[in-house]
Design an enzyme around this catalytic site. Structure first.
Site, mmCIF file in Angstrom:
data_model
loop_
_atom_site.group_PDB
_atom_site.id
_atom_site.type_symbol
_atom_site.label_atom_id
_atom_site.label_comp_id
_atom_site.label_asym_id
_atom_site.label_seq_id
_atom_site.Cartn_x
_atom_site.Cartn_y
_atom_site.Cartn_z
ATOM 1 N N ARG A 168 0.834 -1.210 0.000
ATOM 2 C CA ARG A 168 0.000 0.000 0.000
ATOM 3 C C ARG A 168 0.869 1.260 0.000
ATOM 4 O O ARG A 168 0.533 2.251 -0.635
ATOM 5 C CB ARG A 168 -0.976 0.018 1.176
ATOM 6 C CG ARG A 168 -2.042 -1.044 1.081
ATOM 7 C CD ARG A 168 -2.934 -0.828 -0.154
ATOM 8 N NE ARG A 168 -3.844 -1.928 -0.296
ATOM 9 C CZ ARG A 168 -3.938 -2.701 -1.380
ATOM 10 N NH1 ARG A 168 -3.174 -2.474 -2.418
ATOM 11 N NH2 ARG A 168 -4.773 -3.690 -1.425
ATOM 12 N N GLU B 32 2.004 1.513 -3.460
ATOM 13 C CA GLU B 32 0.882 2.002 -4.261
ATOM 14 C C GLU B 32 0.684 3.502 -4.067
ATOM 15 O O GLU B 32 0.461 4.241 -5.034
ATOM 16 C CB GLU B 32 -0.384 1.245 -3.860
ATOM 17 C CG GLU B 32 -1.623 1.684 -4.591
ATOM 18 C CD GLU B 32 -2.862 0.964 -4.096
ATOM 19 O OE1 GLU B 32 -3.700 0.620 -4.942
ATOM 20 O OE2 GLU B 32 -3.007 0.761 -2.869
ATOM 21 N N SER C 99 15.742 14.315 2.544
ATOM 22 C CA SER C 99 16.697 13.359 3.093
ATOM 23 C C SER C 99 15.990 12.207 3.802
ATOM 24 O O SER C 99 15.031 12.412 4.542
ATOM 25 C CB SER C 99 17.619 14.068 4.090
ATOM 26 O OG SER C 99 18.470 13.127 4.708
#
Length: 156
Positions: free
Chosen positions: A96, A99, A122
């Site tokens: 997820r 995604e 960073s």
């Protein structure tokens, strides 16, 4: 002296021992972080093989988990980072996040550059926090804060 790992296998095996000991002793990641005196996100990542721990933190956590001196020393080594083998993660939770970056990655990039200019966020000078909040529509929501130092690109 700082020592680095060149093969992820040692830290992966240690991570398995850490999780087994954590489970056996019924400890939380927060309890381990409290023993280390560091944030729960950093300590969890370190114990899962993604960061080195300072000597005192490694000793405290190893003691709480019942790990030996070699394990405490290994917790202090700089690991070969990266916990997702292969191109697309298969674990549903990790997928997820993958995604989310597939869907919102270009949006985040555009907004970061518009607001901060050309550069990067960073992952070294970085903080992460996870909180649970009530969803007004019922259930719970996860609030995940990624707080990284902005590093501008420099022409040369």
């Amino acid at each position: 002296m700082v020592h680095a790992q060149l093969d992820p296998a040692a830290r992966q095996q240690l991570a398995r021992r850490v999780v087994a000991a954590k489970t056996r002793k019924d400890l939380t990641w927060q309890e381990l972080a409290d023993a280390a005196g560091l944030s729960v996100a950093f300590v969890t990542a370190a114990l899962l093989g993604q960061h080195p721990l300072p000597a005192d933190a490694a000793g405290a956590v190893a003691g709480l988990l019942g790990l030996d001196e070699d394990d405490a020393l290994l917790l202090q080594t700089v690991p070969l980072r990266g916990s997702s083998p292969g191109a697309v993660p298969t674990d549903p939770t990790i997928y997820r996040f993958h995604e989310m970056l597939q869907v919102y990655g270009t949006t985040l990039k555009a907004l970061v550059h518009e607001q901060l200019g050309d550069g990067i966020i960073s992952a070294v000078d970085f903080r992460i926090d996870v909180k649970t909040v009530e969803d007004p529509a019922g259930g719970h929501r996860a609030v995940i804060t990624l707080d990284g130092k902005y590093l501008p690109a420099k022409p040369f």
